[in-house]
Design a protein around this motif. Structure first.
Motif, short mmCIF file in Angstrom:
data_model
loop_
_atom_site.label_atom_id
_atom_site.label_comp_id
_atom_site.label_asym_id
_atom_site.label_seq_id
_atom_site.Cartn_x
_atom_site.Cartn_y
_atom_site.Cartn_z
N UNK A 185 0.81 -1.37 0.24
CA UNK A 185 0.00 0.09 0.08
C UNK A 185 0.84 1.21 0.14
N UNK A 186 2.09 1.24 0.09
CA UNK A 186 3.08 2.17 0.05
C UNK A 186 2.96 3.37 -1.29
N UNK A 187 2.42 2.72 -2.12
CA UNK A 187 2.38 3.84 -3.47
C UNK A 187 1.29 4.91 -2.93
N UNK A 188 0.39 4.85 -1.87
CA UNK A 188 -0.58 5.80 -1.62
C UNK A 188 0.11 6.92 -0.89
N UNK A 206 -2.25 -1.21 -10.80
CA UNK A 206 -3.16 -0.45 -11.84
C UNK A 206 -4.29 0.52 -11.47
N UNK A 207 -4.72 1.18 -12.32
CA UNK A 207 -5.55 2.26 -11.90
C UNK A 207 -6.86 2.03 -11.08
N UNK A 208 -7.17 0.62 -11.43
CA UNK A 208 -8.47 0.17 -10.96
C UNK A 208 -8.41 -0.43 -9.26
N UNK A 209 -7.22 -0.76 -8.96
CA UNK A 209 -6.84 -1.34 -7.94
C UNK A 209 -7.57 -0.70 -6.38
N UNK A 210 -8.53 -1.40 -5.90
CA UNK A 210 -8.93 -0.70 -4.96
C UNK A 210 -8.73 -1.38 -3.56
N UNK A 211 -7.99 -0.75 -2.57
CA UNK A 211 -7.70 -1.31 -1.25
C UNK A 211 -8.10 -0.67 -0.07
N UNK A 212 -8.33 -1.15 1.00
CA UNK A 212 -8.66 -0.33 2.25
C UNK A 212 -7.29 0.49 2.72
N UNK A 248 -8.98 3.83 -5.33
CA UNK A 248 -8.16 3.22 -6.01
C UNK A 248 -7.08 4.01 -6.62
N UNK A 249 -5.67 3.72 -7.25
CA UNK A 249 -4.87 4.73 -7.58
C UNK A 249 -5.36 5.79 -8.31
N UNK A 250 -6.34 5.53 -9.15
CA UNK A 250 -7.09 6.40 -10.01
C UNK A 250 -7.89 7.63 -9.23
N UNK A 251 -8.42 7.15 -8.22
CA UNK A 251 -9.13 7.95 -7.39
C UNK A 251 -8.31 8.98 -6.59
N UNK A 252 -7.39 8.52 -6.00
CA UNK A 252 -6.49 9.24 -5.22
C UNK A 252 -5.85 10.23 -6.37
N UNK A 253 -5.43 9.87 -7.36
CA UNK A 253 -5.01 10.81 -8.39
C UNK A 253 -5.63 11.89 -8.70
N UNK A 254 -7.14 11.66 -8.81
CA UNK A 254 -7.93 12.79 -9.33
C UNK A 254 -8.29 13.62 -8.11
N UNK A 255 -7.99 13.12 -6.87
CA UNK A 255 -8.06 13.92 -5.88
C UNK A 255 -6.97 14.81 -5.46
N UNK A 256 -5.81 14.38 -5.87
CA UNK A 256 -4.48 15.19 -5.98
C UNK A 256 -4.97 16.17 -7.09
N UNK A 257 -5.42 16.03 -8.05
CA UNK A 257 -5.41 16.76 -9.24
C UNK A 257 -6.55 18.14 -8.98
N UNK A 258 -6.97 17.94 -8.12
CA UNK A 258 -7.93 19.27 -7.53
C UNK A 258 -6.91 20.26 -7.03
N UNK A 301 -10.81 13.17 0.73
CA UNK A 301 -10.85 14.73 0.52
C UNK A 301 -10.04 15.18 1.80
N UNK A 302 -10.36 15.08 3.02
CA UNK A 302 -9.65 15.81 4.37
C UNK A 302 -8.10 15.16 4.07
N UNK A 303 -8.09 13.89 3.93
CA UNK A 303 -6.60 13.32 4.10
C UNK A 303 -5.65 14.10 3.16
N UNK A 304 -6.20 14.11 1.81
CA UNK A 304 -5.47 14.68 0.62
C UNK A 304 -5.14 16.26 1.16
N UNK A 305 -5.93 17.14 1.47
CA UNK A 305 -5.67 18.28 1.86
C UNK A 305 -4.50 18.48 2.88
N UNK A 306 -4.79 17.58 4.11
CA UNK A 306 -3.61 17.52 5.08
C UNK A 306 -2.32 16.99 4.38
#
Ligand code: AKB
Length: 318
Positions: A185-188, A206-212, A248-258, A301-306
């Motif tokens: 999970x270190x990628x996150x 891969x972009x669709x790999x969902x993990x807790x 997923x990696x795609x979802x975290x990347x989209x959040x960072x793109x904000x 959302x709050x994690x990415x901001x912080x």
């Protein structure tokens, strides 16, 4: 609490922040940090620090007696990706350190143990969505096998010898103070640093790999909450499912793109993809919520901001 707290593996990702949080509650002198080697210089100077190999019983006992230790947080472990490279070493470290600590509690040198387990105890045949507390396990990684065996040792020592050992199945933990090492999970964590440093990242899943996943503040809160809970409320002595968010990696990347609109991610899955594929996507942690009132605070959302705010100020101060 009768004596002091000893953290084994204090220089790691969770150990560092756990040590600092416990020192805020119990006082610097009452929380002894230890690791197999010196970590960050500033951290080592923050309070008592000892060099301890978590598989060295004699050294652990010497430190227990030196500081009148009554609680051990055993945070030393080899994580999933590194463990696949060194299976024997991983088994030895992950199992021997736990068995030594359980024996010390059985022999009444210490009163309480905290030992982290992981979502890695589940395997490809476990339900992927809302993975229950008790279900088919069958882990396929050495790390997962060691955590599942460890959970049963904890339960055994509790039932047979009355050892007060408490445990959580951590999801991937995301933090900015100390980087993780050797996990799937270190990628996150890396993705946030690379977004700020280079505006691009090559992701090993891969972009669709969902993990807790979970933000560190929540992981520390969970750890302290379960350790402060009334022993009668701790009904599960293997390890509790624990959850906060899944993405997923795609979802975290989209959040960072904000925050960083030109951020680019390439996906190049490696051997860690197979490990991730064997794990759950969303965990059901209702037993933790019922038994000792667990609740999390952070979403994506709050994690990415912080994360972005803290990594940026850390870089400015370097
Ligand atoms: C890993 O990826 O190995 C750890 C874990 C989920 O236990 N972060």
């Amino acid at each position: 609490m009768r004596g002091t707290i000893l953290i084994l593996g204090a220089c790691g990702q969770i150990g560092t922040e756990l040590t600092q949080s416990l020192r805020k509650i119990h006082g610097e002198e009452n929380v002894i940090a230890s690791d197999i080697r010196y970590g960050n210089e500033a951290f080592v100077k923050e309070g008592p620090f000892e060099i301890i190999d978590a598989t060295d019983r004699a050294k652990i006992l010497e430190i227990i007696q030196k500081y009148n230790v009554s609680q051990i947080y055993l945070m030393a472990a080899m994580l999933s990706a590194t463990a696949e490279k060194y299976p024997q070493k991983a088994w030895e470290l992950n199992m021997n350190s736990l068995l030594i600590t359980l024996e010390l509690a059985k022999e009444k040198y210490i009163d309480t143990i905290y030992w982290p387990s992981s979502i890695a105890v589940f395997g490809p045949s476990s339900p992927k969505i809302n993975t229950p507390q008790d279900t088919i396990m069958n882990p396929t990684t050495v790390y997962g096998m060691s955590k599942l065996a460890g959970e049963h040792w904890c339960n055994y020592y509790h039932n047979k010898y009355g050892v007060d050992v408490r445990s959580l199945r951590y999801p991937g933990i995301i933090s900015w103070k100390t980087k993780p090492g050797g996990g799937t999970t270190d990628y996150a964590v890396d993705i946030y640093f690379k977004a700020i440093e280079e505006s691009k990242y090559e992701c090993f899943l891969s972009e669709k790999t969902m993990l807790p996943m979970m933000y560190m503040n929540d992981a520390i809160k969970a750890t302290i909450d379960i350790m402060e809970a009334n022993p009668n409320d701790i009904k599960i002595r293997t390890s509790y499912n624990l959850a906060a968010i899944s993405f997923t990696p795609e979802e975290i990347a989209n959040e960072i793109r904000k925050h960083i609109p030109n951020f680019e991610v390439n996906y190049k899955p490696d051997f860690r993809q197979e490990i991730a594929n064997s794990w759950p996507q969303i965990i059901d942690d209702s037993k933790s919520r019922e038994d000792w009132n667990w609740s999390h605070n952070h979403d994506l959302v709050s994690m990415t901001e912080d994360m972005l705010k803290n990594i940026q100020s850390k870089m400015i101060s370097l």
